[in-house]
Every structure is written in C-alpha cells, then in structure tokens.
Design a protein around this motif. Structure first.
Motif, PDB file in Angstrom:
ATOM      1  N   ARG A  63       2.280 -16.538 -13.759  1.00 23.98           N
ATOM      2  CA  ARG A  63       2.064 -15.679 -12.827  1.00 23.98           C
ATOM      3  C   ARG A  63       3.408 -15.645 -11.652  1.00 23.98           C
ATOM      4  N   LEU A  64       4.034 -14.584 -11.843  1.00 30.97           N
ATOM      5  CA  LEU A  64       5.076 -14.356 -10.781  1.00 30.97           C
ATOM      6  C   LEU A  64       4.428 -13.654  -9.435  1.00 30.97           C
ATOM      7  N   SER A  65       5.222 -14.063  -8.358  1.00 26.40           N
ATOM      8  CA  SER A  65       4.790 -13.418  -7.377  1.00 26.40           C
ATOM      9  C   SER A  65       6.154 -13.027  -6.493  1.00 26.40           C
ATOM     10  N   CYS A  66       6.019 -11.958  -5.836  1.00 26.06           N
ATOM     11  CA  CYS A  66       7.231 -11.239  -4.949  1.00 26.06           C
ATOM     12  C   CYS A  66       6.889 -11.231  -3.537  1.00 26.06           C
ATOM     13  N   SER A  67       7.509 -11.615  -2.523  1.00 26.96           N
ATOM     14  CA  SER A  67       7.306 -11.589  -1.108  1.00 26.96           C
ATOM     15  C   SER A  67       8.255 -10.652  -0.695  1.00 26.96           C
ATOM     16  N   ALA A  68       7.731  -9.694  -0.115  1.00 24.39           N
ATOM     17  CA  ALA A  68       8.864  -8.595   0.365  1.00 24.39           C
ATOM     18  C   ALA A  68       8.837  -8.535   2.056  1.00 24.39           C
ATOM     19  N   SER A  69       9.993  -8.289   2.652  1.00 31.37           N
ATOM     20  CA  SER A  69      10.099  -8.325   4.121  1.00 31.37           C
ATOM     21  C   SER A  69      10.375  -6.744   4.273  1.00 31.37           C
ATOM     22  N   LEU A  70       9.358  -5.931   3.831  1.00 31.09           N
ATOM     23  CA  LEU A  70       9.535  -4.621   3.983  1.00 31.09           C
ATOM     24  C   LEU A  70       8.595  -4.200   5.244  1.00 31.09           C
ATOM     25  N   ARG A  71       9.121  -3.351   6.047  1.00 29.48           N
ATOM     26  CA  ARG A  71       8.315  -2.873   7.347  1.00 29.48           C
ATOM     27  C   ARG A  71       6.871  -2.436   6.801  1.00 29.48           C
ATOM     28  N   THR A  72       7.078  -1.370   6.002  1.00 30.06           N
ATOM     29  CA  THR A  72       5.654  -0.730   5.476  1.00 30.06           C
ATOM     30  C   THR A  72       5.728  -0.726   3.945  1.00 30.06           C
ATOM     31  N   PHE A  73       5.235  -1.998   3.476  1.00 31.74           N
ATOM     32  CA  PHE A  73       5.141  -2.150   2.056  1.00 31.74           C
ATOM     33  C   PHE A  73       4.530  -1.308   1.211  1.00 31.74           C
ATOM     34  N   SER A  74       3.561  -0.578   1.863  1.00 35.08           N
ATOM     35  CA  SER A  74       2.717   0.218   1.051  1.00 35.08           C
ATOM     36  C   SER A  74       3.648   1.639   0.887  1.00 35.08           C
TER      37      SER A  74
END
Length: 127
Positions: free
Chosen positions: A19-30
């Motif tokens: 299982r790969l994961s990706c953590s995103a530092s995006l203001r509005t990920f959605s």
C-alpha cells in the motif's frame, strides 16, 4: 510550496501486496485531481491510476493494473493511497504521486499535464 511525499514502497515477492501513501501539502486537497504514475528502468513514465476530487470520486486505471490496484483518497487527511495486490515483476518501478487542479479529464493519463510530482518511491517485485 506544494509538496507530495510518497511512502510505502519496498521489495516484495510476486503475489504479495503493498500500500503506497502520498501525503500532500496542498491548501485545498479536494480541489485537485490526484493519481499515480510509475517508471520502470529504461522506460518512459506510464499512467497507473487517478481519482477525481471527491473522496469517493470517479477513478481511472491503466489496463495493466485494473482489477489488481485500487486508488483512494482521504480529503480530510490530505492523503492519497494506492493499494496494490497480486503484484507481478512487471509492476517494478518508481511510483510517483501527482496532482493538478486544472487538468481536464481527457488528459488524465498524460504525465505532462500534471503540475505537481512527488519524489517517487521504489517498488520492486522479485522472487
């Protein structure tokens, strides 16, 4: 500054799962369509999977992984996942997380259309 950080890669045997994961530092990920590409040694980057903006959004898969891989996202945690089952040696490569807020759906499978890329995580499937 946008950062995508993948984790979860490793060395596994054929038939195993990862299982790969990706953590995103995006203001509005959605607001972003997100997905996965991979690159095997000596080959071009290829599309693996993508998911639309909602947590239960529409998904797209390459023919090579359809039925074995499942992409999902948790917008509350700003995280993208790739569940990989029944792994085969041909799945070996560096897996990249991608994101874009303006990509059109007809370009989902085109690497150059994504603005943001992670650094990649190595997946090796070998006996």
């Amino acid at each position: 500054q946008v950062q995508l950080v993948e984790s979860g890669g490793g060395l596994v045997q054929p038939g195993d799962s990862l299982r790969l994961s990706c953590s995103a530092s995006l203001r509005t990920f959605s607001n972003y369509i997100v997905g996965w590409f991979r690159q095997a040694p000596g080959k071009e980057r290829e599309f693996v999977a993508a998911i639309n903006r909602r947590s239960a959004g529409h998904t797209w898969y390459s023919d090579a992984v359809k039925g074995r891989f499942t992409i999902s996202r948790d917008n509350a945690e700003n995280t993208l996942y790739l569940q990989m089952n029944s792994l085969i040696p041909e799945d070996t490569g560096v897996y990249y997380c991608v994101a874009d807020s303006t990509i059109i759906l007809s370009s989902i499978r085109i690497a150059a259309q994504y603005d943001y890329w992670g650094q990649g995580t190595q997946v090796t499937v070998s006996s």
